[in-house]
Design a protein around this motif. Structure first.
Motif, PDB file in Angstrom:
ATOM      1  N   GLU A   6       1.410  -1.442 -13.871  1.00 22.24           N
ATOM      2  CA  GLU A   6       2.999  -0.271 -14.346  1.00 22.24           C
ATOM      3  C   GLU A   6       2.797   0.017 -12.800  1.00 22.24           C
ATOM      4  OE1 GLU A   6       4.264   0.403 -16.997  1.00 22.24           O
ATOM      5  OE2 GLU A   6       2.810  -0.636 -18.228  1.00 22.24           O
ATOM      6  N   SER A   7       2.934  -0.023 -11.574  1.00 19.75           N
ATOM      7  CA  SER A   7       3.132   1.205 -11.352  1.00 19.75           C
ATOM      8  C   SER A   7       2.198   0.498  -9.530  1.00 19.75           C
ATOM      9  CB  SER A   7       2.999   2.333 -10.811  1.00 19.75           C
ATOM     10  OG  SER A   7       1.982   3.038 -11.676  1.00 19.75           O
ATOM     11  N   ALA A   8       2.865   0.496  -8.520  1.00 21.81           N
ATOM     12  CA  ALA A   8       2.348  -0.169  -6.796  1.00 21.81           C
ATOM     13  C   ALA A   8       2.084   1.277  -6.356  1.00 21.81           C
ATOM     14  CB  ALA A   8       2.599  -1.101  -6.370  1.00 21.81           C
ATOM     15  N   LEU A   9       1.220   1.710  -4.854  1.00 17.38           N
ATOM     16  CA  LEU A   9       1.588   2.092  -3.776  1.00 17.38           C
ATOM     17  C   LEU A   9       1.029   1.100  -3.000  1.00 17.38           C
ATOM     18  CD1 LEU A   9       1.489   5.419  -3.407  1.00 17.38           C
ATOM     19  CD2 LEU A   9      -0.769   5.454  -3.963  1.00 17.38           C
ATOM     20  N   ALA A  10       1.682   2.255  -1.616  1.00 18.04           N
ATOM     21  CA  ALA A  10       1.441   1.059  -0.666  1.00 18.04           C
ATOM     22  C   ALA A  10       1.832   2.040   0.400  1.00 18.04           C
ATOM     23  CB  ALA A  10       2.307   0.323  -0.225  1.00 18.04           C
ATOM     24  N   ILE A  11       0.792   2.917   0.814  1.00 18.36           N
ATOM     25  CA  ILE A  11       1.490   4.893   1.781  1.00 18.36           C
ATOM     26  C   ILE A  11       0.197   4.013   2.897  1.00 18.36           C
ATOM     27  CG2 ILE A  11       0.901   6.932   1.888  1.00 18.36           C
ATOM     28  CD1 ILE A  11       3.596   6.322   0.150  1.00 18.36           C
ATOM     29  N   GLY A  12       1.341   4.298   4.158  1.00 20.70           N
ATOM     30  CA  GLY A  12       0.624   3.799   5.287  1.00 20.70           C
ATOM     31  C   GLY A  12       1.325   3.444   6.061  1.00 20.70           C
ATOM     32  N   THR A  13       2.349   3.463   6.115  1.00 18.72           N
ATOM     33  CA  THR A  13       3.506   2.267   6.475  1.00 18.72           C
ATOM     34  C   THR A  13       3.008   0.406   6.797  1.00 18.72           C
ATOM     35  OG1 THR A  13       3.135   2.458   9.020  1.00 18.72           O
ATOM     36  CG2 THR A  13       4.574   3.946   7.712  1.00 18.72           C
ATOM     37  N   GLN A  14       2.688  -0.011   5.867  1.00 13.71           N
ATOM     38  CA  GLN A  14       1.828  -1.232   6.114  1.00 13.71           C
ATOM     39  C   GLN A  14       2.562  -2.318   5.267  1.00 13.71           C
ATOM     40  OE1 GLN A  14       0.002   1.606   4.360  1.00 13.71           O
ATOM     41  NE2 GLN A  14      -1.439   0.867   2.586  1.00 13.71           N
ATOM     42  N   VAL A  15       3.429  -1.466   4.730  1.00 17.24           N
ATOM     43  CA  VAL A  15       4.745  -2.859   3.730  1.00 17.24           C
ATOM     44  C   VAL A  15       5.038  -3.139   5.256  1.00 17.24           C
ATOM     45  CG1 VAL A  15       6.858  -3.177   2.333  1.00 17.24           C
ATOM     46  CG2 VAL A  15       5.107  -1.747   1.356  1.00 17.24           C
ATOM     47  N   SER A  16       5.817  -2.880   6.336  1.00 14.38           N
ATOM     48  CA  SER A  16       6.692  -2.989   7.454  1.00 14.38           C
ATOM     49  C   SER A  16       5.679  -4.079   8.183  1.00 14.38           C
ATOM     50  CB  SER A  16       6.084  -1.642   8.589  1.00 14.38           C
ATOM     51  OG  SER A  16       6.880  -0.846   7.926  1.00 14.38           O
ATOM     52  N   LEU A  17       4.735  -4.461   8.034  1.00 13.72           N
ATOM     53  CA  LEU A  17       3.810  -5.907   8.463  1.00 13.72           C
ATOM     54  C   LEU A  17       4.611  -6.737   7.972  1.00 13.72           C
ATOM     55  CD1 LEU A  17       0.087  -4.643   8.719  1.00 13.72           C
ATOM     56  CD2 LEU A  17       1.612  -5.649  10.214  1.00 13.72           C
ATOM     57  N   SER A  18       5.332  -6.871   6.805  1.00 14.78           N
ATOM     58  CA  SER A  18       5.972  -8.269   5.960  1.00 14.78           C
ATOM     59  C   SER A  18       6.824  -8.425   7.974  1.00 14.78           C
ATOM     60  CB  SER A  18       6.576  -7.631   5.027  1.00 14.78           C
ATOM     61  OG  SER A  18       7.685  -6.707   5.348  1.00 14.78           O
TER      62      SER A  18
END
Length: 235
Positions: free
Chosen positions: A117-129
């Protein structure tokens, strides 16, 4: 694959760490503050903006030492994931009930459709895209494993407000609202892989959602507007 970051956090948790965890970009170094970043207690009551954005089942992507997962599993089903076996071991030892080794950039391989139902990605790791195309691909993969009406909270640094002298590994880009960050971790002689971050401002994040099932519903920034969190909602 070397994992100096995961090893250092695990040694810190087990009380055996005697050396610093270092971020390095060429001759520049910075001692990574493990205790402050990963072991401080998180209370959802003190962060209602974040808490109200999430519901279960929740997937915590790049869970670190399980700081958020420990709190949210008291409210609803929470699955904590990280690519590091050392970090997953730490989260389990700290009491996270469902912690798994999984690559946040290969979600379809790890979870069925409509799982969360939800997702959390805290730590700027999405920037590793690594790029706008990579960010868009991540959002599409996240859409596949979340339900209709799902929410996601991610964060980044806004290049428009970053002081390049204050951020190790910062690399300017000519495009508005984008920058790179490059560094690697070192711990007790072990050198990690070079990490390439693509930092994106809120408007570039909004642009990345075009053509996906997500839209940018809200953002929240620190006082300097350098770091921000974004709430995405799925159509």
């Amino acid at each position: 694959m070397p994992d100096p970051f995961g090893r250092a956090v695990r040694d810190h948790h087990e009380g055996t760490r005697e050396s610093p965890l270092v971020q390095r970009d060429g001759a520049e170094t910075f001692e990574h503050p493990i205790e402050a970043f990963y072991f401080g207690e998180f209370d959802p009551e003190e962060d209602p903006w974040l808490a109200e954005a999430l519901d279960g089942p929740l997937v915590d992507l790049g869970c670190g030492a399980g700081r958020h997962a420990l709190a949210f599993q008291e409210r609803f089903e929470t699955v904590a994931t990280d690519v590091s076996e050392h970090l997953v071991a730490v989260t389990e030892d700290r009491g996270v009930e469902d912690a798994r080794v999984a690559d946040m950039f290969a979600l379809r391989e790890s979870f069925p459709r409509d799982r969360f139902e939800s997702a959390l990605a805290i730590g700027t790791q999405v920037s590793l895209s690594g790029s706008m195309a990579g960010l868009r691909a991540f959002l599409n993969d996240l859409s596949a494993v979340t339900t209709y009406g799902a929410t996601a909270v991610i964060d980044s640094y806004d290049p428009a407000n970053v002081d390049p002298e204050e951020m190790l590994g910062y690399r300017e880009r000519p495009e508005r609202g984008l920058a790179h960050r490059v560094f690697h971790f070192e711990y007790e002689g072990e050198v990690g892989e070079t990490l390439l971050f693509c930092l994106f401002g809120p408007e570039r994040l909004r642009e990345a959602t075009v053509g996906t099932d997500w839209w940018l519903a809200d953002t929240r920034s620190d006082e300097e507007a350098v770091h921000y969190r974004a709430r995405l909602e799925k159509r």
